[in-house]
Enzyme design. Structure first.
Site, mmCIF file in Angstrom:
data_model
loop_
_atom_site.group_PDB
_atom_site.id
_atom_site.type_symbol
_atom_site.label_atom_id
_atom_site.label_comp_id
_atom_site.label_asym_id
_atom_site.label_seq_id
_atom_site.Cartn_x
_atom_site.Cartn_y
_atom_site.Cartn_z
ATOM 1 N N GLN A 269 0.841 -1.193 0.000
ATOM 2 C CA GLN A 269 0.000 0.000 0.000
ATOM 3 C C GLN A 269 0.878 1.245 0.000
ATOM 4 O O GLN A 269 1.916 1.287 0.653
ATOM 5 C CB GLN A 269 -0.929 0.007 1.214
ATOM 6 C CG GLN A 269 -1.957 -1.111 1.227
ATOM 7 C CD GLN A 269 -3.027 -0.963 0.150
ATOM 8 O OE1 GLN A 269 -3.205 0.105 -0.431
ATOM 9 N NE2 GLN A 269 -3.746 -2.050 -0.114
ATOM 10 N N TYR A 296 -6.234 -12.599 -2.257
ATOM 11 C CA TYR A 296 -5.360 -11.561 -2.845
ATOM 12 C C TYR A 296 -4.583 -10.886 -1.708
ATOM 13 O O TYR A 296 -4.543 -9.673 -1.580
ATOM 14 C CB TYR A 296 -6.171 -10.521 -3.621
ATOM 15 C CG TYR A 296 -7.130 -11.078 -4.647
ATOM 16 C CD1 TYR A 296 -6.709 -11.321 -5.951
ATOM 17 C CD2 TYR A 296 -8.453 -11.354 -4.318
ATOM 18 C CE1 TYR A 296 -7.593 -11.832 -6.903
ATOM 19 C CE2 TYR A 296 -9.337 -11.854 -5.263
ATOM 20 C CZ TYR A 296 -8.896 -12.091 -6.542
ATOM 21 O OH TYR A 296 -9.777 -12.580 -7.477
ATOM 22 N N ASP A 364 -8.962 -8.376 -1.566
ATOM 23 C CA ASP A 364 -8.346 -7.121 -2.000
ATOM 24 C C ASP A 364 -7.733 -7.338 -3.380
ATOM 25 O O ASP A 364 -6.509 -7.430 -3.528
ATOM 26 C CB ASP A 364 -7.281 -6.688 -0.983
ATOM 27 C CG ASP A 364 -6.606 -5.375 -1.361
ATOM 28 O OD1 ASP A 364 -7.118 -4.670 -2.244
ATOM 29 O OD2 ASP A 364 -5.556 -5.070 -0.769
ATOM 30 N N CYS A 390 -9.237 -0.667 -5.281
ATOM 31 C CA CYS A 390 -8.679 0.564 -5.835
ATOM 32 C C CYS A 390 -9.436 0.994 -7.080
ATOM 33 O O CYS A 390 -9.034 1.943 -7.752
ATOM 34 C CB CYS A 390 -7.200 0.367 -6.161
ATOM 35 S SG CYS A 390 -6.885 -0.925 -7.391
#
Length: 432
Positions: A269, A296, A364, A390
């Site tokens: 991140q 993930y 994710d 995202c």
């Protein structure tokens, strides 16, 4: 503060994109998905804000601004001297609260297209000077030097940056050393290097991509020069497409209770504070779980924190990431058990039948989303799910799959991790 800064002179247009209309005076009605102002037509104009009256240069649907005739009260002085030329930021000229509200509204509209409504938690906003990861493009400079920075707006050219207000101060201070590191990379005319730079607990890690390899890659002399410059710059590690070129300290990152040896080029991140906020909501949503699947999972951004709640099955398509995760388990005291599995979840999702012993799933995925995996979660008996994304568009698609399978999207946390860009991230909490 009001800004008198005007957008930079536009790049020369290719012949096929010659101006198709005269100069215009328009009122900007809204801001579009890429951060450009929109006037009736529609006509798109960069660096403009709702309510502003502007004079636009001759052109077609997309035009450059010649003059701001009436500025918005929300216009502020951009903090970066490269703004308007550098393509890295699009919205530094917008007052923060209004800019953040625009991002959240776009997220709400994206969900509405899939007929999804939910509770929105207060948005988390990354502060300036907090990015620990940058992707810096390099181009040849004069006399064996290099230019280093971000791509210019609507161009393959690179803006040679001296400062970057989004970057952690340690990365900004390293820009001269990184520019020097790029200098030996241009032995072949087709090389267009990108330096993927990560600030870790043990120093700066650099993975270099885009160096021409068909002609043999870097020579032994260039590699030796690269290592010498890396030593002078006190970098922890330098790799070429993941292959070691220089290593003096293993790059390490702290993820919850664990200390992880970061594989070259691994995902992390971009902002530690954003990571902490996302992980905190995921852990809260998983309270009381008996067994969790972290899909993930990467190197364990959420895994090690979740393992303080319940045993975790962690899956990811990157074998180096899973190896690093499994190796770090011994550094994480108090976890309730972690099993890391190398698995391509797009081609081989964890099936509903395999989720029989799992009551909570965290996922994710990359920007493409998790359509196949979401379908299996929807078919399963899993009671709770936490989606991190995202890409609001693919999240909305995957959320619709879960909702059609019996879930409710209970609440959603917007996360402005990429400051002054049009992008926004999120965490969504689902229950049956």
């Amino acid at each position: 503060m009001r800004s008198s800064r005007r957008p930079s002179r536009p790049q020369r247009r290719p012949q096929s994109e010659a101006p198709s209309g005269p100069a215009l005076e328009v009122v900007i009605e809204s801001v579009g998905g890429e951060g450009d102002g929109i006037a009736a037509g529609p006509i798109f104009a960069p660096f403009t804000l709702p309510g502003e009256r502007v004079r636009l240069a001759p052109g077609g649907e997309r035009r450059d601004v010649e003059q701001i005739l009436q500025a918005s009260a929300e216009r502020v002085v951009p903090p970066c001297p490269h703004f308007g030329v550098c393509g890295g930021c699009a919205l530094q000229h917008w007052e923060h609260d209004a800019y953040l509200a625009w991002k959240v509204d776009r997220l709400r509209r994206t969900l509405a297209r899939e007929r999804i409504e939910t509770e929105f938690l207060p948005a988390v906003a990354a502060p300036p000077a907090s990015r620990r990861r940058l992707a810096l493009h390099a181009r040849p400079g004069g006399r064996g030097a290099a230019r280093l920075g971000f791509k210019a707006r609507k161009s393959w050219d690179v803006v040679d940056i001296e400062v970057c207000p989004i970057a952690d101060p340690a990365l900004q201070a390293a820009l001269p050393a990184l520019r020097a590191l790029a200098a030996p990379l241009f032995e072949h005319a087709k090389s267009a290097p990108t330096l993927h730079v990560t600030l870790t607990a043990t120093g700066i890690d650099v993975d270099i991509t885009g160096v021409e390899r068909k002609s043999g890659g870097l020579s032994a002399d260039a590699r030796m020069r690269l290592a010498e410059i890396a030593a002078q710059g006190d970098f922890a590690r330098v790799t070429l497409d993941g292959e070691p070129a220089y290593l003096v300290r293993q790059p390490m990152v702290r993820l919850g209770p664990a200390t992880v040896a970061l594989p070259a080029g691994a995902f992390l991140q971009a902002v530690p504070a954003a990571e902490a906020a996302m992980a905190a909501l995921a852990v809260e949503a998983c309270a009381g779980a008996d067994r969790i699947a972290d899909l993930y999972c990467g190197v364990g951004t959420f895994t090690f924190r979740l393992a303080g709640v319940a045993p975790v099955l962690a899956c990811d398509s990157s074998a180096p990431a899973i190896h690093a995760l499994n190796a770090a388990v011994s550094t994480a005291p108090g976890v309730k058990g972690i099993v890391g599995e190398h698995r391509d979840l797009a081609r081989r999702p964890v099936l509903a039948e395999e989720l029989k012993r799992i009551d909570t799933v965290v996922f994710d995925p990359p920007r493409a989303g998790a359509a196949e995996q979401s379908a299996e979660i929807a078919r399963s008996k899993v009671a709770r799910a936490v989606g991190v994304s995202c890409n609001p568009a693919t999240f909305a698609r995957d959320a619709r799959i879960l909702i059609d399978g019996g879930f409710t999207l209970d609440r959603l946390l917007p996360v402005d991790q990429f400051l002054w860009s049009p992008h926004i991230e999120l965490v969504g909490v689902f229950s049956r």
